[in-house]
Design an enzyme around this catalytic site. Sequence first.
Site, mmCIF file in Angstrom:
data_model
loop_
_atom_site.group_PDB
_atom_site.id
_atom_site.type_symbol
_atom_site.label_atom_id
_atom_site.label_comp_id
_atom_site.label_asym_id
_atom_site.label_seq_id
_atom_site.Cartn_x
_atom_site.Cartn_y
_atom_site.Cartn_z
ATOM 1 N N GLY A 259 0.937 -1.249 -0.158
ATOM 2 C CA GLY A 259 0.078 0.259 0.013
ATOM 3 C C GLY A 259 0.650 1.507 0.166
ATOM 4 N N TRP B 77 1.824 3.204 -2.977
ATOM 5 C CA TRP B 77 1.652 3.470 -3.466
ATOM 6 C C TRP B 77 0.402 4.382 -3.302
ATOM 7 C CZ3 TRP B 77 1.851 2.510 -9.704
ATOM 8 C CH2 TRP B 77 3.928 2.711 -9.951
ATOM 9 N N ASP C 28 -5.630 -5.531 -4.520
ATOM 10 C CA ASP C 28 -4.621 -6.936 -4.977
ATOM 11 C C ASP C 28 -5.478 -8.246 -4.471
ATOM 12 O OD1 ASP C 28 -1.357 -6.598 -4.682
ATOM 13 O OD2 ASP C 28 -1.968 -8.481 -3.453
ATOM 14 N N ASP D 89 -8.122 -10.225 -8.044
ATOM 15 C CA ASP D 89 -7.645 -10.575 -9.485
ATOM 16 C C ASP D 89 -7.832 -9.892 -9.793
ATOM 17 O OD1 ASP D 89 -5.812 -11.896 -11.171
ATOM 18 O OD2 ASP D 89 -5.924 -14.009 -10.590
ATOM 19 N N ASP E 188 1.517 -1.429 -10.375
ATOM 20 C CA ASP E 188 2.663 -1.600 -10.083
ATOM 21 C C ASP E 188 3.134 -3.072 -9.882
ATOM 22 O OD1 ASP E 188 5.430 -1.371 -9.019
ATOM 23 O OD2 ASP E 188 4.678 -1.104 -7.228
ATOM 24 N N LYS F 145 4.340 -0.509 -14.501
ATOM 25 C CA LYS F 145 5.263 -1.250 -14.404
ATOM 26 C C LYS F 145 5.267 -2.786 -15.552
ATOM 27 C CE LYS F 145 6.208 -3.713 -10.329
ATOM 28 N NZ LYS F 145 7.190 -3.326 -8.917
HETATM 29 C C1 LIG Z 1 5.255 -4.851 -6.240
HETATM 30 S S1 LIG Z 1 4.021 -5.684 -5.214
HETATM 31 C C2 LIG Z 1 3.021 -3.872 -5.421
HETATM 32 C C3 LIG Z 1 3.514 -2.671 -4.706
HETATM 33 C C4 LIG Z 1 2.859 -1.521 -4.306
HETATM 34 N N1 LIG Z 1 2.843 -0.691 -5.187
HETATM 35 C C5 LIG Z 1 3.224 -0.676 -3.194
HETATM 36 O O1 LIG Z 1 3.736 0.387 -3.389
HETATM 37 O O2 LIG Z 1 3.385 -1.259 -1.947
HETATM 38 C C6 LIG Z 1 3.088 -6.343 -6.515
HETATM 39 C C7 LIG Z 1 1.801 -6.681 -5.962
HETATM 40 O O3 LIG Z 1 1.616 -7.099 -6.561
HETATM 41 C C8 LIG Z 1 0.062 -8.141 -7.073
HETATM 42 N N2 LIG Z 1 -0.177 -8.555 -7.579
HETATM 43 C C9 LIG Z 1 0.298 -9.589 -8.327
HETATM 44 N N3 LIG Z 1 -0.943 -10.371 -9.081
HETATM 45 C C10 LIG Z 1 -1.910 -9.450 -8.925
HETATM 46 C C11 LIG Z 1 -2.929 -10.270 -9.459
HETATM 47 N N4 LIG Z 1 -3.001 -10.685 -10.852
HETATM 48 N N5 LIG Z 1 -4.967 -9.661 -8.932
HETATM 49 C C12 LIG Z 1 -3.645 -8.828 -8.478
HETATM 50 N N6 LIG Z 1 -2.690 -8.012 -7.207
HETATM 51 C C13 LIG Z 1 -1.564 -8.987 -8.289
HETATM 52 C C14 LIG Z 1 1.190 -8.831 -5.979
HETATM 53 O O4 LIG Z 1 0.095 -9.355 -4.985
HETATM 54 C C15 LIG Z 1 1.980 -7.508 -5.175
HETATM 55 O O5 LIG Z 1 1.342 -7.164 -4.061
#
Ligand SMILES: C[S@@+](CC[C@H](N)C(=O)[O-])C[C@H]1O[C@@H](n2cnc3c(N)ncnc32)[C@H](O)[C@@H]1O
Length: 374
Positions: A53, A55, A116, A132, A169, A209
Amino acid sequence: MGKSSKDKRDAYYRLAKEQGWRARSAFKLLQLDEEFDLFEGVTRVVDLCAAPGSWSQVLSRVLIKGERVGRAAYEDKRHKEFLRLRQAASAEQVSIDEPETPANQPRKDVKIVAIDLQPMSPLEGITCLKADITHPSTIPLLLNALDPDFVPTSTSVEAAQPVDLVLSDGAPDVTGLHDLDIYIQSQLLWAALNLALCVLKPGGKFVAKIFRGKDVDLLYAQMTILFEHVTVAKPRSSRASSVEAFIVCTNFQPPKGFKASLENPLGAGRTVKPSSEAKGERTQACRRTRADGITELELGSDTEDEDQHGRWIAPFLACGDLSAFDADASHKLPEGHVSLDPVQPPTAPPYKRALEERKKMGGAYGKTKLGEMK
Ligand SMILES: C[S@@+](CC[C@H](N)C(=O)[O-])C[C@H]1O[C@@H](n2cnc3c(N)ncnc32)[C@H](O)[C@@H]1O
């Protein structure tokens, strides 16, 4: 690795804890904002793949609390530097008072939805959804979170009150197999873009990203069908050694007649005419003889073919103040440094079960438990 040594090797990890960010990723968004002024005129935002969280925290601090971080903090800093330089250059040596930092300016009617797969600790003013982003059922869920009165129809799904900015992200758990990681990442990007198309207002922005694979130019070319400006950016807080970068797309302008749809994500199957063909600009080869008898041959350009096979070069921008920490370097810790605990430990990390199993097995290397030795 001890906590202090991690602080030393990763300045952004240390700063995140000191400044109260849940993850060091916050600096990536702040540095992107420094360069692209992402939050100008923005009140409705969707933050995809948002856990833990950081961002969303940036969004909350900038939009809900009106704090001067990111671009605003950068502008304040530049202004102070300018005044200091002007004072130093002034022949009269008049002292100029240090300018006051402008007060916080919270914005009105802010709406932020964060999504997320992982549960996310609540943040004031932000609607958090556990879903998802690659699943079609997430689109109506998001539209409902943005507008509780929204009723999706099967043919067309568009936000009743469209949003200004969609962030993503998203990152899969990397396997280390680059091609596979890049493929999964591209699926997340595809899903994020599909969601963005349902909720963005014309003129809106999309920041996501990406992993810079060999076909990043193709991705860039596709984005330019939907947005006026597309740039691939690398914030200073993103390690140079990582293939990660961010695609920053501004001024959303969907092709004429485009409608977001659940059955037809991203308009798949429909073709968009190359703009040159639409304008009748295709030229043909021609041969003409000049007065001096020389024959000139002008090769025709098949713009449709060029559009399909030509390569594009995405503008690439390194962003973030040059005086900011280098994410790949080790930094001397400040005098009297005390290593802090992370602001928000992961609520349900995917590796949680593995850790529990390992503990049961007797520690890091599955050593035999003391009881069993007796
Ligand atoms: C790098 S982290 C994000 C960090 C976040 N932007 C922050 O600032 O705290 C990547 C996130 O992508 C989420 N993620 C990956 N695949 C996903 C999906 N299919 N649906 C939702 N979230 C997903 C992961 O659970 C993870 O929390």
